[in-house]
Enzyme design. Structure first.
Site, mmCIF file in Angstrom:
data_model
loop_
_atom_site.group_PDB
_atom_site.id
_atom_site.type_symbol
_atom_site.label_atom_id
_atom_site.label_comp_id
_atom_site.label_asym_id
_atom_site.label_seq_id
_atom_site.Cartn_x
_atom_site.Cartn_y
_atom_site.Cartn_z
ATOM 1 N N GLU A 90 38.790 26.144 52.271
ATOM 2 C CA GLU A 90 37.797 25.282 51.194
ATOM 3 C C GLU A 90 38.698 24.255 50.553
ATOM 4 O O GLU A 90 38.565 24.477 49.344
ATOM 5 C CB GLU A 90 37.319 26.220 50.028
ATOM 6 N N GLN A 121 37.143 41.380 42.060
ATOM 7 C CA GLN A 121 36.748 42.814 42.065
ATOM 8 C C GLN A 121 35.101 43.041 41.943
ATOM 9 O O GLN A 121 34.505 44.242 42.382
ATOM 10 C CB GLN A 121 37.583 43.626 41.363
ATOM 11 N N GLU A 168 31.468 31.971 55.665
ATOM 12 C CA GLU A 168 31.585 33.199 54.631
ATOM 13 C C GLU A 168 29.879 33.257 54.191
ATOM 14 O O GLU A 168 29.244 32.175 53.732
ATOM 15 C CB GLU A 168 32.366 32.755 53.537
HETATM 16 C C1 GAL Z 1 34.721 31.293 48.308
HETATM 17 C C2 GAL Z 1 36.283 31.523 48.800
HETATM 18 C C3 GAL Z 1 36.542 32.763 49.228
HETATM 19 C C4 GAL Z 1 35.869 33.738 48.337
HETATM 20 C C5 GAL Z 1 34.524 33.386 47.866
HETATM 21 C C6 GAL Z 1 33.853 34.049 47.010
HETATM 22 O O1 GAL Z 1 34.598 30.111 47.606
HETATM 23 O O2 GAL Z 1 36.624 30.851 50.117
HETATM 24 O O3 GAL Z 1 37.956 33.053 49.206
HETATM 25 O O4 GAL Z 1 36.715 33.283 46.965
HETATM 26 O O5 GAL Z 1 34.355 32.272 47.670
HETATM 27 O O6 GAL Z 1 32.366 33.996 46.916
#
Ligand code: GAL
Length: 676
Positions: free
Chosen positions: A142, A362, A313
């Site tokens: 990111e 967490q 993600e």
């Molecule tokens: C994204 C990031 C991840 C994690 C996630 C949590 O922005 O790439 O590492 O932090 O958000 O929602």
């Protein structure tokens, strides 16, 4: 269509890895992304590498039949590196150096960090580049997250001066382009130019815009370095980066040019909470996310990805980082997954395998709870995996490209320019682009989101949200297109140097639509102007902005010039000339939708009128329908029962249905939906 997951072997005891890998495989996961934050475990001290654990983790995943998405760990430089080279840390606009202790604490322009990054990329890519289990790469994580694109460090300033010298050639050219004679800001050489911060009042707008352009190009340069290293050691393995949702601080088209896969990270509930939406909209879609937000990103990243784009993600449950963090309604993780595939995703990868019981995240859900029970998101991912298998077994084309008739132009520089010179405090470019997109989606259209330099010849309808700088190539394309073109306000209002064009806005576009914007005004959020439209939806509201137009009334142009809407004071609010439509304001949602529907008809398309919680997408031989609403939605009886490959005619709340589309692929047919 594959499923993946983000996994952190370094967070868990080694005896658990084998079981994790077996459970992933059994659940239907194929890709496992690892190591993007693992630098301190890979190189615990300068030059001392500990590969053993990572070798074993990769071998364990590979042995279970999983493919590894290997990351470079550069989003988290370790403490020893920062202590050796404190100039890696970025500097904020307040002049303060940002501290170690979270992540992304690096400056894209730092020479020390460029070298250190190259070294760790070399080390990892040479070790794993040809490992049989490593199938893909991800650079960093990111770029720009936590507002880290722009830095005001001495290193950034030095490179900015070089960038300016390369762009302008001479200081006289820069002085002319910026107009530095204003307020006696003239420079004698590039070394006199500082970063545009800390000034008494507004720093020079062209200076600020160039600083943004420069910062964006630094991201490209940095990513390119990583890509070059990986390609050398891992030929043939696709390289991705995980971009963020509607993130606009650098030009993603340019960075994606160097990648194989544009991936993005989808957190629909966090996004809804953090974006501009009104409180009622946030409440309405609290546990589902806005029906057009993830889709906008899918369509954007699909367009810039050479291979099918990925969701790297996917939100699996509540996140931890928005102001409020509600849980998704049951069914939403499945719906979001199918929505991504229906827009052309090649992989949906969930963040993360198991919720971490420690540190910053967490409170962020995973597919499994911290005590290792499958969470709701995990069960829904499993269901998606089963459905993918069923579609494959049925031999249906579920991922073929379709012929999308509508294009929406999205531009990163537009965002920076309007931020530098908003003229109205709520002139928020991404919001307007998403509102236009939403109007098109509510009419049932599939949409390609494209840059201003994209080829446009295959579209029937081209929508251009406010685009201040119109490249010559776009003007030429629009001159030659047979499509209907909708042009938002403020389009063509600036030259590339951020000056008002000599013929006044819309600048070069005046050759296509003979109007002259002689005055503009911005409007407070509680001040709307009434607009009267010709045609079926007579009344509407203008918001945020008004371009006051002189309309060329010479006999030639009068023929094909129509004033289709006027503001209450009689000024034209929407004019049409040939197939060009110029909107002099931003209208309320219903008016925008009615206007787009009318123009779509003129362009030979057949708009549908969907409920606000129903969305339709076509891909391959399938039409997908998504129900974001609280009621069951019934599809038309025209669709034969045996056409359904997912779900059925009755789509439950947060449900999904996919049916074989009879006849030719194409997106102009009305989706057969009726609300119950
Ligand atoms: C994204 C990031 C991840 C994690 C996630 C949590 O922005 O790439 O590492 O932090 O958000 O929602």
């Amino acid at each position: 269509m594959r499923l993946g997951v983000c996994y952190y072997p370094e967070h868990w005891p080694e005896p658990l890895w084998k079981e994790d890998a077996a459970r992933m495989k059994a659940l239907g996961i194929g890709q496992v992304r690892i190591a993007e934050f693992a630098w301190s475990r890979i190189e615990p001290s300068p030059g001392e590498f500990d590969w053993g654990w990572l070798d074993r983790a990769i071998d364990t995943l590979g042995a279970a039949g999983l493919e590894v998405v290997m990351c470079t760990p550069t989003a988290t430089p370790p403490k020893w590196l920062i202590d050796r080279h404190p100039d890696i840390l970025p500097v904020g606009a307040d002049g303060r150096t940002r501290a170690f202790g979270s992540r992304r604490h690096y400056d894209f322009s730092s020479p020390a960090y460029f070298e250190a990054s190259k070294a760790i990329c070399e080390a990892i890519a040479s070790r794993y580049g040809r490992h049989p289990a490593v199938a893909y790469w991800q650079t960093d994580n990111e770029y720009g997250c936590h507002q880290t694109v722009v830095s005001y460090s001495p290193a950034a300033l030095a490179r900015f001066r070089e960038w300016l010298a390369a762009r302008y050639g001479s200081i006289d050219a820069l002085n002319r382009a910026w107009g530095t004679v204003f307020w006696s800001m003239e420079y004698r050489c590039f070394d006199e130019i500082d970063a545009p911060v800390g000034t008494v009042t507004e720093a020079h707008p062209s200076h600020r815009l160039d600083y943004r352009r420069f910062a964006s190009s630094e991201v490209k340069r940095y990513n390119r370095m990583q890509v070059d290293v990986i390609r050398q050691h891992s030929p043939g393995r696709p390289i991705a980066h995980n971009f963020m949702q509607l993130f606009t601080e650098f030009d993603h088209y340019k960075v994606a040019d160097d990648l194989d896969v544009a991936a993005w990270d989808s957190y629909p509930l966090g996004a809804l909470e953090e974006q501009w939406y009104d409180p009622e909209v946030k409440a309405k879609y609290l546990r589902t996310g806005h029906p057009d937000f993830a889709s906008f990103n899918h369509d954007l990243y699909r367009g810039m990805s050479k291979l099918p784009f990925w969701v790297m993600e996917q939100q699996p449950g509540p996140v931890n980082w928005a102001k409020w963090n509600p849980a998704p309604l049951p069914g939403m993780v499945r719906l979001w997954s199918w929505e991504a595939f229906a827009h052309g995703a090649g992989c949906v990868s969930y963040f993360r395998w198991r919720q971490a019981p420690f540190a910053q995240e967490q409170m962020h859900a995973g597919l499994n709870t911290p005590d290792n029970q499958l969470d709701v998101g995990g069960s829904e991912a499993e269901r998606v995996a089963q459905e993918i298998r069923a579609i494959a077994d049925a031999g249906v084309d579920a991922d073929g490209n379709i012929d999308t008739p509508v294009a929406l132009v999205f531009d990163y520089e537009a965002k920076w320019l309007f931020e530098v010179q908003p003229q109205g405090a709520d002139f928020h470019y991404p919001r307007f682009a998403v509102e236009y997109y939403s109007a098109l989606r509510a009419l049932g259209f599939d949409v390609d989101i494209v840059p201003a330099h994209a080829p446009l010849d295959r579209y029937k309808l081209i929508v251009v949200p406010p685009l201040p700088v119109v490249p010559d190539a776009l003007v030429r394309q629009l001159e030659n297109t047979r499509a209907h073109v909708v042009i938002g306000p403020r389009t063509g209002s600036k030259t590339a140097d951020l000056q008002i064009p000599g013929n006044l806005p819309p600048g070069a576009l005046a050759s296509l639509i003979p109007v002259r914007v002689w005055r503009v005004e911005s409007m407070r959020p509680n001040v709307n102007s009434r607009v009267t439209f010709s045609g079926s939806a007579p009344q509407g509201q203008a918001r945020h902005w008004r371009d006051l137009l002189d309309v060329d009334s010479s006999s030639e142009s009068r023929e094909s010039m129509q004033i289709r809407a006027v503001f209450s004071d009689g000024h034209p609010a929407y004019v049409k000339h040939g197939a060009m439509h110029y909107l002099a304001s931003l209208f309320d949602d219903a008016s925008t939708q009615a206007l787009f529907a009318r123009i779509a008809h003129e362009a030979g398309l057949a708009p549908a009128y969907l409920d606000d919680s129903i969305r339709v997408s076509r891909r391959g031989a399938l039409t997908w329908v998504f129900n974001y609403g609280p009621q069951t939605h019934q599809l038309s009886a025209d669709i034969p029962n045996d056409a359904f490959v997912v779900g059925s005619r009755d789509i439950e709340p947060q449900g999904v249905a996919a049916y074989r589309t009879t006849g030719a692929t194409g997106t102009t047919s009305t989706p057969h939906t009726t609300a119950r």
